[in-house]
Scaffold this active site. Structure first.
Site, PDB file in Angstrom:
ATOM      1  N   GLU A 166       0.840  -1.196   0.000  1.00 43.62           N
ATOM      2  CA  GLU A 166       0.000   0.000   0.000  1.00 43.62           C
ATOM      3  C   GLU A 166       0.881   1.255   0.000  1.00 43.62           C
ATOM      4  O   GLU A 166       1.325   1.677   1.068  1.00 43.62           O
ATOM      5  CB  GLU A 166      -0.935  -0.007   1.204  1.00 43.62           C
ATOM      6  CG  GLU A 166      -1.866  -1.222   1.259  1.00 43.62           C
ATOM      7  CD  GLU A 166      -2.843  -1.173   2.423  1.00 43.62           C
ATOM      8  OE1 GLU A 166      -3.240  -0.065   2.859  1.00 43.62           O
ATOM      9  OE2 GLU A 166      -3.213  -2.252   2.909  1.00 43.62           O
ATOM     10  N   TRP A 167       1.098   1.863  -1.160  1.00 47.19           N
ATOM     11  CA  TRP A 167       0.618   1.516  -2.482  1.00 47.19           C
ATOM     12  C   TRP A 167       1.774   1.680  -3.465  1.00 47.19           C
ATOM     13  O   TRP A 167       2.684   2.478  -3.218  1.00 47.19           O
ATOM     14  CB  TRP A 167      -0.534   2.432  -2.920  1.00 47.19           C
ATOM     15  CG  TRP A 167      -1.662   2.478  -1.981  1.00 47.19           C
ATOM     16  CD1 TRP A 167      -1.915   3.452  -1.063  1.00 47.19           C
ATOM     17  CD2 TRP A 167      -2.704   1.513  -1.845  1.00 47.19           C
ATOM     18  NE1 TRP A 167      -3.063   3.155  -0.368  1.00 47.19           N
ATOM     19  CE2 TRP A 167      -3.558   1.966  -0.826  1.00 47.19           C
ATOM     20  CE3 TRP A 167      -2.992   0.305  -2.482  1.00 47.19           C
ATOM     21  CZ2 TRP A 167      -4.685   1.261  -0.429  1.00 47.19           C
ATOM     22  CZ3 TRP A 167      -4.119  -0.390  -2.091  1.00 47.19           C
ATOM     23  CH2 TRP A 167      -4.955   0.087  -1.078  1.00 47.19           C
TER      24      TRP A 167
END
Length: 397
Positions: A166-167
Site C-alpha cells: 500500500e501503495w
C-alpha cells in the site's frame, strides 16, 4: 447525448492506453464517474451456486488479543496472518521479536477443525511503501525477497503468500510489480517441484479500483496481465472510501454511489473491465466502521460537516464497539438502501458501518458477479461471528 459521447470517449482512451497521458486528473475523475453508469447492474436475485474453490477469508492481525484457537472456521476457508515486513537493505522477511511472540499464537490454527488454508501476508496499511518500491526495483532485490518469503512460509507451514503493498507509487512501481509477480510465481513453481509439495498460493490485496487515481502521485494502473497470469487471486480492498481525513461524514464501504465512482460496484467493475476475470477476484468487506465528531449534532445526514474523528486518531471503530455504542447511547440507526450501508448517530458522534443485512447483500453481489469469494478485515472485530455467519450463509454454506 453528451454523457453517451463522454462514455464513448473514455472507452476509446482506455483502449488506446492514452487516458493517463492526455487527461488531467479532475477530468479523469469526472469521466470515471460518468462511466460508472455504463456498468450493467448485477441482479442480486440471479445467484450463482458457490464454486468448489470459493474463498471465504479473513485477516488475523498478529497484534490482536483474539486467539486463533477461538476462530470458528466453519465460516472461513482461508485465514491470513497479518503482517510481516521485509528488512531494509537485505529485503529478507524480518523475523522480529514481535513475530516470534505472535507466531506461536497463530500456529494453533493448524489444530482447528474444520481445517483452513493459511497464508502469510506481507506489508499492510502501515508498511513502508518506499521500501517495497526499492525491493521491487531490481532483479537481485526481488530474488532476495522472494527466496526469503518461500523459506519463512515453508518453515511455519503456511499454504500461501499474500502481498499487501500500500501503495505502488507510480507507473514504474506498477511495472516492477509485474516483474515481481512473474518471478515470484516461477520461483514457487520451481520450489514445489523440488520439494515435491503443493505449490504455495500467491495472492495480493489491491486497491478497490484497478487504477489508483485519488491518492499518491497521479493515476497509475495495476499490471493486469501479470495479475491475471501469476496470482491465484487478487483481493480489492472495498472499504475506507470515507474517513476522518475528510471533514464530512460518509460510508466506509458503499456498494453503490450514484453520484461518484467511489463504490464497490464501480471498483469491481473496473477490475473486470480491465481484463481480470471475475473468478480471480476476492472482494474485501469491513468488520469496522468510521466515526466522526459532528460540527452540528442537528446536521446528521450523509455528508454532514464534521470536525474530526470521534474516536482514536483515525475514527475507526470495531463492529462490536459500534453495537455497544448504539445500545448504550440509544443511537438512531439508519439503513441506506441506495448505498447498501448503515449509519448511526447520537449527540455529536456519527458512524458509518456495515451490519448483517448490508453484508448479506454485498456477498450476494459478489456471487452474482461470479467472483471467487470475499474476505474480511479483520478477525476479532466480530467476536460472536454474527456477520461472519451471515456472510457465509449468503455465499451458500
Amino acid at each position: 447525448m453528451i454523457i453517451k459521447l463522454l462514455v464513448a470517449l473514455i472507452h476509446y482512451l482506455h483502449e488506446t492506453m492514452a487516458v493517463q497521458s492526455i487527461i488531467t486528473t479532475p477530468l479523469l475523475v469526472i469521466l470515471m464517474s460518468l462511466r460508472s453508469y455504463a456498468f450493467t447492474e448485477p441482479s442480486l436475485h440471479r445467484q450463482q451456486p458457490p464454486s468448489k474453490g470459493g474463498v471465504r477469508a479473513a485477516y488475523w492481525p498478529a497484534w490482536s488479543d483474539f486467539s486463533t484457537s477461538s476462530i470458528d472456521t466453519n465460516y472461513f476457508t482461508h485465514i491470513y496472518y497479518a503482517f510481516v515486513q521485509p528488512a531494509p537493505e537485505s529485503f529478507n522477511l524480518e523475523i522480529t521479536e514481535s513475530y516470534k511472540k505472535w507466531a506461536p499464537k497463530y500456529d494453533g490454527i493448524h489444530n482447528i477443525r474444520p481445517r483452513v488454508t493459511t497464508l502469510l501476508s506481507i506489508g499492510g496499511g502501515g508498511n513502508n511503501a518506499t521500501l517495497f518500491s526499492e525491493m521491487a526495483s531490481s532483479k537481485q532485490n526481488r530474488a532476495s525477497f522472494i527466496n526469503s518469503t518461500i523459506h519463512v512460509a515453508r518453515k511455519h507451514e503456511f499454504n500461501g503468500l499474500d502481498l499487501d503493498w500500500e501503495w505502488p507509487g507510480d507507473e514504474k512501481d506498477m511495472s516492477n510489480l509485474a516483474l515481481l509477480l512473474k518471478e515470484w510465481y516461477k520461483a514457487l513453481v520451481v520450489e514445489a517441484n523440488t520439494s515435491r509439495k503443493s505449490r504455495l498460493l500467491l495472492t495480493s490485496a489491491v486497491y478497490f479500483n484497478s487504477t489508483i487515481s485519488l491518492i499518491g502521485n497521479g493515476p497509475r494502473s495495476y499490471p493486469v496481465r501479470a495479475i491475471r497470469k501469476y496470482l491465484d487471486w487478487a483481493s480489492p480492498m472495498c472499504f475506507d472510501y470515507n474517513g476522518a481525513w475528510a471533514n464530512e461524514t460518509g460510508f466506509n464501504a458503499a456498494l453503490y454511489d450514484p453520484n461518484s465512482n467511489i463504490s464497490t460496484k464501480y471498483g469491481i467493475g473496473s477490475w473486470i473491465g480491465s481484463g481480470v476475470p471475475a473468478e480471480k477476484l476476492v472482494m474485501g468487506l469491513p468488520l469496522y466502521g468510521r466515526a466522526w465528531e459532528l460540527k452540528d449534532p442537528n446536521d446528521h445526514g450523509v455528508g454532514a460537516k464534521a470536525v474530526g474523528p470521534a474516536v482514536d486518531t483515525d475514527g475507526s471503530m470495531d463492529y462490536d464497539e459500534i453495537l455497544v455504542f448504539n445500545k448504550d447511547t440509544g443511537a438512531k440507526v439508519v439503513y441506506d438502501e441506495v448505498a447498501v450501508s448503515f449509519y448511526s448517530y447520537s449527540g455529536t458522534t456519527w458512524i458509518g458501518y456495515d451490519d448483517g443485512p448490508s453484508i448479506t447483500k454485498k456477498v450476494q453481489f459478489a456471487r452474482s458477479m461470479g467472483l471467487k469469494g470475499y474476505f474480511f478485515w479483520a478477525i476479532g472485530k466480530d467476536k460472536d461471528w454474527t456477520i461472519s455467519k451471515q456472510a457465509s450463509n449468503a455465499w451458500g454454506y
